[in-house]
Design a protein around this motif. Structure first.
Motif, PDB file in Angstrom:
ATOM      1  N   SER A   1       0.818  -1.137  -0.050  1.00 37.20           N
ATOM      2  CA  SER A   1       0.037   0.175  -0.015  1.00 37.20           C
ATOM      3  C   SER A   1       0.713   1.118  -0.102  1.00 37.20           C
ATOM      4  O   SER A   1       1.953   1.424   0.830  1.00 37.20           O
ATOM      5  CB  SER A   1      -0.964   0.035   1.100  1.00 37.20           C
ATOM      6  OG  SER A   1      -1.684  -1.281   1.164  1.00 37.20           O
ATOM      7  N   SER A   2       0.439   2.101  -0.758  1.00 34.95           N
ATOM      8  CA  SER A   2       1.340   3.581  -0.756  1.00 34.95           C
ATOM      9  C   SER A   2       0.574   4.359   0.495  1.00 34.95           C
ATOM     10  O   SER A   2      -0.294   4.352   0.846  1.00 34.95           O
ATOM     11  CB  SER A   2       1.150   4.355  -2.319  1.00 34.95           C
ATOM     12  OG  SER A   2      -0.433   4.689  -2.185  1.00 34.95           O
ATOM     13  N   GLN A   3       1.566   5.476   0.646  1.00 33.17           N
ATOM     14  CA  GLN A   3       1.258   6.389   1.584  1.00 33.17           C
ATOM     15  C   GLN A   3      -0.111   7.027   1.220  1.00 33.17           C
ATOM     16  O   GLN A   3      -0.877   7.349   2.073  1.00 33.17           O
ATOM     17  CB  GLN A   3       2.333   7.480   1.764  1.00 33.17           C
ATOM     18  CG  GLN A   3       3.644   6.792   2.297  1.00 33.17           C
ATOM     19  CD  GLN A   3       3.630   6.802   3.903  1.00 33.17           C
ATOM     20  OE1 GLN A   3       2.551   6.405   4.568  1.00 33.17           O
ATOM     21  NE2 GLN A   3       4.546   6.943   4.534  1.00 33.17           N
TER      22      GLN A   3
ATOM     23  N   THR B   1       4.001   5.598   8.847  1.00 36.37           N
ATOM     24  CA  THR B   1       2.769   6.180   8.474  1.00 36.37           C
ATOM     25  C   THR B   1       2.617   7.624   8.804  1.00 36.37           C
ATOM     26  O   THR B   1       1.883   8.116   7.915  1.00 36.37           O
ATOM     27  CB  THR B   1       1.709   5.198   9.451  1.00 36.37           C
ATOM     28  OG1 THR B   1       2.089   3.750   9.046  1.00 36.37           O
ATOM     29  CG2 THR B   1       0.386   5.594   8.856  1.00 36.37           C
ATOM     30  N   MET B   2       2.615   8.171   9.938  1.00 44.21           N
ATOM     31  CA  MET B   2       2.235   9.307  10.371  1.00 44.21           C
ATOM     32  C   MET B   2       3.169  10.383   9.716  1.00 44.21           C
ATOM     33  O   MET B   2       2.710  11.557   9.297  1.00 44.21           O
ATOM     34  CB  MET B   2       2.357   9.510  11.940  1.00 44.21           C
ATOM     35  CG  MET B   2       1.310   8.800  12.488  1.00 44.21           C
ATOM     36  SD  MET B   2      -0.356   9.019  11.842  1.00 44.21           S
ATOM     37  CE  MET B   2      -0.933  10.737  12.797  1.00 44.21           C
TER      38      MET B   2
ATOM     39  N   LEU C   1       6.668   9.387  -0.409  1.00 40.16           N
ATOM     40  CA  LEU C   1       6.920   9.251   0.992  1.00 40.16           C
ATOM     41  C   LEU C   1       6.209  10.055   1.978  1.00 40.16           C
ATOM     42  O   LEU C   1       6.395   9.695   2.996  1.00 40.16           O
ATOM     43  CB  LEU C   1       8.482   9.831   0.663  1.00 40.16           C
ATOM     44  CG  LEU C   1       9.536   9.350  -0.189  1.00 40.16           C
ATOM     45  CD1 LEU C   1      10.820   9.957  -0.092  1.00 40.16           C
ATOM     46  CD2 LEU C   1       9.609   7.807   0.388  1.00 40.16           C
ATOM     47  N   ASP C   2       5.522  11.185   1.633  1.00 39.57           N
ATOM     48  CA  ASP C   2       4.976  11.847   2.892  1.00 39.57           C
ATOM     49  C   ASP C   2       3.793  11.037   3.540  1.00 39.57           C
ATOM     50  O   ASP C   2       3.106  10.240   2.669  1.00 39.57           O
ATOM     51  CB  ASP C   2       4.238  13.073   2.323  1.00 39.57           C
ATOM     52  CG  ASP C   2       5.671  14.165   2.127  1.00 39.57           C
ATOM     53  OD1 ASP C   2       6.566  13.976   2.742  1.00 39.57           O
ATOM     54  OD2 ASP C   2       5.233  15.223   1.159  1.00 39.57           O
ATOM     55  N   GLY C   3       3.708  11.182   4.721  1.00 37.91           N
ATOM     56  CA  GLY C   3       2.888  10.320   5.551  1.00 37.91           C
ATOM     57  C   GLY C   3       1.536  11.122   5.852  1.00 37.91           C
ATOM     58  O   GLY C   3       1.256  12.279   5.074  1.00 37.91           O
TER      59      GLY C   3
ATOM     60  N   GLU D   1      -7.741   6.611   2.397  1.00 38.33           N
ATOM     61  CA  GLU D   1      -8.537   5.832   3.178  1.00 38.33           C
ATOM     62  C   GLU D   1      -8.916   6.059   4.647  1.00 38.33           C
ATOM     63  O   GLU D   1     -10.110   6.066   5.163  1.00 38.33           O
ATOM     64  CB  GLU D   1      -8.091   4.190   3.062  1.00 38.33           C
ATOM     65  CG  GLU D   1      -9.169   3.167   3.641  1.00 38.33           C
ATOM     66  CD  GLU D   1     -10.382   3.337   3.210  1.00 38.33           C
ATOM     67  OE1 GLU D   1     -11.543   2.814   3.809  1.00 38.33           O
ATOM     68  OE2 GLU D   1     -10.690   3.329   1.728  1.00 38.33           O
ATOM     69  N   ALA D   2      -7.963   6.238   5.320  1.00 36.77           N
ATOM     70  CA  ALA D   2      -7.952   6.321   6.933  1.00 36.77           C
ATOM     71  C   ALA D   2      -8.222   7.877   7.365  1.00 36.77           C
ATOM     72  O   ALA D   2      -8.522   7.966   8.505  1.00 36.77           O
ATOM     73  CB  ALA D   2      -6.599   6.000   7.398  1.00 36.77           C
ATOM     74  N   ALA D   3      -7.698   8.849   6.513  1.00 37.34           N
ATOM     75  CA  ALA D   3      -7.672  10.230   7.223  1.00 37.34           C
ATOM     76  C   ALA D   3      -8.032  11.272   6.207  1.00 37.34           C
ATOM     77  O   ALA D   3      -8.930  12.205   6.543  1.00 37.34           O
ATOM     78  CB  ALA D   3      -6.432  10.499   7.565  1.00 37.34           C
TER      79      ALA D   3
END
Length: 80
Positions: A11-13, A50-51, A67-69, A19-21
């Motif tokens: 899964s990509s960032q 992740t963050m 790359l950015d979370g 999906e999550a935020a």
């Protein structure tokens, strides 16, 4: 256990953020609701990755799609 989403190792960032935020931030924050994203898990499970992201740099004008979370993406959504 019930999960809202489960992400595989490929899964990509961007996938995780969207999906999550992402929608939670875009749809609720600007309506005046508080938004909290909590990373919980075992040591070494990838919470910081992740963050914050893979480059460890949260300060930048351009979003690094690879790359950015969650935190840099949220800041980008809020101030873009």
């Amino acid at each position: 256990y019930d999960f809202d989403a489960v992400f595989g190792s490929c899964s990509s960032q961007k996938d995780v953020y969207d999906e999550a935020a992402g929608e939670m931030i875009r749809s609720n924050l600007f309506k005046g609701f508080n938004v909290t994203v909590l990373a919980y898990g075992q040591t070494g499970s990838g919470k910081t990755h992740t963050m914050i992201g893979g480059n460890g740099n949260m300060i930048g004008k351009e979003l690094n799609e690879d790359l950015d979370g969650i935190i840099p993406r949220a800041v980008h959504d809020v101030f873009d």
